[in-house]
Design an enzyme around this catalytic site. Sequence first.
Site, PDB file in Angstrom:
ATOM      1  N   GLY A  95      17.430 -84.252  18.396  1.00 22.75           N
ATOM      2  CA  GLY A  95      16.868 -84.943  19.627  1.00 22.75           C
ATOM      3  C   GLY A  95      15.902 -85.773  19.299  1.00 22.75           C
ATOM      4  N   GLY A  96      15.361 -85.942  17.976  1.00 27.21           N
ATOM      5  CA  GLY A  96      14.273 -86.777  17.642  1.00 27.21           C
ATOM      6  C   GLY A  96      14.640 -88.351  17.827  1.00 27.21           C
ATOM      7  N   PHE A  97      15.647 -88.619  17.300  1.00 25.78           N
ATOM      8  CA  PHE A  97      16.129 -89.930  17.408  1.00 25.78           C
ATOM      9  C   PHE A  97      16.426 -90.654  18.864  1.00 25.78           C
ATOM     10  CE2 PHE A  97      19.325 -93.582  17.693  1.00 25.78           C
ATOM     11  CZ  PHE A  97      18.920 -94.612  16.587  1.00 25.78           C
ATOM     12  N   ASP A 147      12.683 -84.431  13.592  1.00 29.05           N
ATOM     13  CA  ASP A 147      11.838 -85.460  13.029  1.00 29.05           C
ATOM     14  C   ASP A 147      11.720 -86.498  13.987  1.00 29.05           C
ATOM     15  OD1 ASP A 147      14.404 -86.402  13.311  1.00 29.05           O
ATOM     16  OD2 ASP A 147      14.561 -87.443  11.420  1.00 29.05           O
ATOM     17  N   ASP A 267      28.302 -89.903  10.509  1.00 24.35           N
ATOM     18  CA  ASP A 267      28.825 -89.864  11.887  1.00 24.35           C
ATOM     19  C   ASP A 267      28.474 -91.329  12.554  1.00 24.35           C
ATOM     20  OD1 ASP A 267      26.382 -89.728  14.303  1.00 24.35           O
ATOM     21  OD2 ASP A 267      25.670 -89.166  12.139  1.00 24.35           O
ATOM     22  N   HIS A 336      43.097 -94.721  18.376  1.00 27.71           N
ATOM     23  CA  HIS A 336      43.409 -95.602  17.223  1.00 27.71           C
ATOM     24  C   HIS A 336      42.058 -95.650  16.318  1.00 27.71           C
ATOM     25  CE1 HIS A 336      44.568 -98.668  14.515  1.00 27.71           C
ATOM     26  NE2 HIS A 336      43.404 -99.398  14.800  1.00 27.71           N
TER      27      HIS A 336
END
Length: 376
Positions: A95-97, A147, A267, A336
Amino acid sequence: MTDRFSFSLDATDGRARTGVISTPRGEIRTPAFMPVGTAGTVKAMLPESVRATGADILLGNTYHLMLRPTAERVERLGGLHRFMNWDRPILTDSGGFQVMSLGALRKLDEDGVTFKSHIDGSKHRLTPERSMEIQRLLGSDIVMCFDECPALPADRERIADSMRLSMRWAARSREAFGDRPGHALFGIQQGGLEQDLRGESAEALRAIGFEGYAIGGLAVGEGQEAMFGVLDYAPDQLPEDRPRYLMGVGKPDDIVGAVKRGIDMIDCVLPSRSGRTGQAFTRRGVVNIKNARHQDDPRPLDESCTCPACKSYSRAYLHHVFRAQEMISGMLLTWHNLHYFQEIMSGMRAAIAEGRFDAWEADFHKLRAQGDIEPL
């Protein structure tokens, strides 16, 4: 099936690595690409379709799920796996970002962050302890430390202060995570583009001890050259016998360059986000299906691709449904793109195992350099 979390390295080729992360919910072949299921769904895809592309693990977003439908509700309904009909491993970010990038009027202090929801303006508080609690309620298999991630460029003092705060939060995250057999907690290295600060961060994380280690604070505006500059040393600062996860990256050539430098997990929202905006990633580079050149083209996006969009539909059709704003456009192009990203990963895994990564990489770049097929 295993009842615990473990990582085994099967082969290396240069600094590129291939192996397996074992979890109670299944194995994750590395290097692994994790599609992003922000709010409990990979947009425009059914879970079984995501699995059909070759994904072993999905990513869920703590920030989005805590706001809506709430972690408490997800737990009451049987946990995130059951809620979203995905029975394989899930990694949740801390959740930090998102707090830093989406949370309006946030207030940062030693204990945590107070912020307003981007949905309805309601006030929320995230601390390392609360982040661990939310991720436990969601039931994710791999949990990330809470973080702080400053956007680059930032001055050295700001980066150093932020990194040290994140390391104090990492220790609190470890403490709050407790003993959860079968679940893993990953620490996140920070330090911007500063090699010594990255080293200090890695030392702090090693001292705390984690099941895996992420490289955070990249893909935040620094550009590929600077990112690769950090990846030339950062993975080697982290334990060799644990998975190394590069967060939020990236385009196909970013991914190949990261794996070449020792990254095991990646990711990115790009395959799904681009699919919804008419962009297709192919072996020969990016195709913008909205361009008029495709409107009479009976050929597939990529004649060597086996995804449903390429097997059953023409460029002309894909162009038409995008222009007509039909839902199937985002569905087919996302499928795709995810298929292509997973194909890159399986290609790299095989090449590393067979000791021919350099040749595979050269072919990858050579084909992309050719550009799209000639218009009819």
